[in-house]
Design a protein around this motif. Structure first.
Motif, PDB file in Angstrom:
ATOM      1  N   LYS A 100       0.833  -1.212   0.000  1.00 34.84           N
ATOM      2  CA  LYS A 100       0.000   0.000   0.000  1.00 34.84           C
ATOM      3  C   LYS A 100       0.871   1.268   0.000  1.00 34.84           C
ATOM      4  N   HIS A 101       2.005   1.212   0.703  1.00 35.00           N
ATOM      5  CA  HIS A 101       2.916   2.371   0.714  1.00 35.00           C
ATOM      6  C   HIS A 101       3.434   2.645  -0.702  1.00 35.00           C
ATOM      7  N   VAL A 102       3.739   1.556  -1.440  1.00 33.77           N
ATOM      8  CA  VAL A 102       4.240   1.709  -2.814  1.00 33.77           C
ATOM      9  C   VAL A 102       3.129   2.322  -3.675  1.00 33.77           C
ATOM     10  N   GLU A 103       1.923   1.803  -3.496  1.00 32.49           N
ATOM     11  CA  GLU A 103       0.782   2.292  -4.272  1.00 32.49           C
ATOM     12  C   GLU A 103       0.570   3.786  -3.995  1.00 32.49           C
ATOM     13  N   ASP A 104       0.633   4.173  -2.714  1.00 33.09           N
ATOM     14  CA  ASP A 104       0.437   5.591  -2.355  1.00 33.09           C
ATOM     15  C   ASP A 104       1.442   6.487  -3.080  1.00 33.09           C
ATOM     16  N   ASP A 105       2.696   6.023  -3.186  1.00 28.76           N
ATOM     17  CA  ASP A 105       3.753   6.868  -3.767  1.00 28.76           C
ATOM     18  C   ASP A 105       3.830   6.769  -5.286  1.00 28.76           C
ATOM     19  N   LEU A 106       3.649   5.559  -5.840  1.00 26.43           N
ATOM     20  CA  LEU A 106       4.070   5.338  -7.237  1.00 26.43           C
ATOM     21  C   LEU A 106       2.966   4.872  -8.181  1.00 26.43           C
ATOM     22  N   SER A 107       1.735   4.774  -7.684  1.00 28.43           N
ATOM     23  CA  SER A 107       0.651   4.310  -8.550  1.00 28.43           C
ATOM     24  C   SER A 107       0.529   5.225  -9.772  1.00 28.43           C
TER      25      SER A 107
END
Ligand code: AMP
Ligand code: MG
Length: 354
Positions: A158-165
């Motif tokens: 989810k952290h990756v999604e928040d930053d790089l989606s």
């Protein structure tokens, strides 16, 4: 770009998902994947265009080199121009695992991957998803942490999604990572190995295998003397910064709790929204503010695992100030305090002032 997000069970991962990710890597695309330290943002390490895309997606300065991930020790001989005895001994002892070795690079590694340096950082991660992905794709994967530059490293998909989606092709969601802070980096290009970034593999553990090891002075001294330039280019940037001002409060447990309680009440009377990073041992001793528990003092890994997650959670609470307790800076604690000090911009309050 629409980012594909696929969940895998890390103990029994679906090879169709891994092969889909492998195809993306082979064709020069970017895939975020879990490792035992933090989530990495992967691209083909030998493809300079793919490395360029990693820098662009993260907003990462182009002089900050990428770590190349391998899943077979023999790959050292392809990626490095010279493999010293110390590298072989350390690989035998700690790989797969949270140790990155810096060696002189071979001609196959493009300078776009190494931030223009003649050296290359190499790691064999100990995570079944990462290992399957490297093996099945047959790609050496250049992967820095999968966060936007300057934000805390991601410990959940989810952290990756928040930053790089929308900025990368795919995220493989393999659940929460284990250690939660980045690998130890050791430079083996000088006669005495030098730790460029502290991590789970400590100086003591390295010395048991290769004898004397030094720590880059900049890691120990940069809070006192800004003239020291770290040898790992990435260590000079303000990293891991939460949106709020973060202060580390030092002192005995009793002093720290008392001081944080007093400052929090004062802040609140002025309308300053305050967060507190507590531990299992102290979380019930705080009287106001938004209190989050980072982990237990009886288990260092619970603290490293909670560190970036708590900082990101505070970003979502819109607090103005965060106070955190401090931790012993010996052994693995040195790596935890290194990340916390950087997140706090070296702002320390003496809890004994009351
Ligand atoms: P990250 O993967 O985001 O944790 O960043 C990789 C870290 O490894 C950064 O701090 C880089 O500066 C460091 N690094 C990568 N390659 C080298 C190298 N060849 N020499 C020194 N440090 C390196
Ligand atoms: Mg990083």
């Amino acid at each position: 770009m629409k980012t594909i997000i696929d969940k895998v069970n890390k103990d029994d991962c679906d090879v169709n998902i891994i092969d889909k990710a492998g195809k993306i890597l082979k064709s020069g695309g970017l895939v975020a994947f879990p490792t035992e330290t933090v989530y990495g943002l992967g691209g083909d390490a030998l493809n300079k265009e793919a490395s360029g895309k990693i820098y662009a997606a993260k907003g990462r300065p182009s002089d900050n080199p990428l770590i190349v991930h391998i899943a077979d020790k023999e790959a050292l001989y392809e990626l490095a121009s010279y493999v010293p005895e110390s590298a072989i001994k350390l690989a035998d002892k700690f790989w797969p695992g949270p140790l990155t070795m810096v060696l002189n690079k071979s001609a196959v590694v493009p300078k776009e991957t190494t931030g223009g340096l003649d050296t290359v950082a190499i790691r064999f991660p100990n995570h079944p998803v990462a290992i399957e992905l490297i093996k099945r794709s047959k790609v050496y994967i250049a992967a820095p942490s999968a966060n936007t530059s300057g934000r805390p490293s991601p410990t959940l998909a989810k952290h990756v999604e928040d930053d790089l989606s929308g900025r990368i092709d795919m995220i493989i969601d393999g659940g929460e990572v284990g250690i939660g802070i980045e690998s130890t980096i050791v430079d083996l290009t000088s006669e005495v190995p030098v730790i460029l970034r502290p991590g789970y593999i400590t100086k003591k553990m390295l010395e048991e295998v290769v004898g004397k090891v030094e720590i880059d002075k900049a890691i120990l001294e940069c809070n006192k003397d800004k003239n020291y330039k770290p040898k790992a280019p990435g260590m000079k940037y303000k990293h891991y910064a939460p949106k709020a001002e973060l202060y580390i409060v030092e002192g005995s447990q009793e002093e720290v709790v008392k001081t944080i309680n007093k400052m929090t009440l004062e802040n609140e009377s002025k309308g300053i929204k305050t967060g507190i990073i507590s531990t299992s041992q102290t979380k019930d001793s705080y009287v106001s503010g938004i209190i989050k528990c980072i982990g237990s003092r009886d288990d260092d890994v619970s603290i490293s695992q909670g560190l970036y997650k708590v900082l990101r959670e505070f970003d979502e609470c819109d607090v103005d100030i965060i106070y955190t307790e401090s931790f012993m800076d010996d052994d693995f604690g040195q790596a935890i305090m290194n990340r916390l000090l950087k997140a706090a911009g070296y702002k320390i309050i003496n809890g004994g002032i009351l």
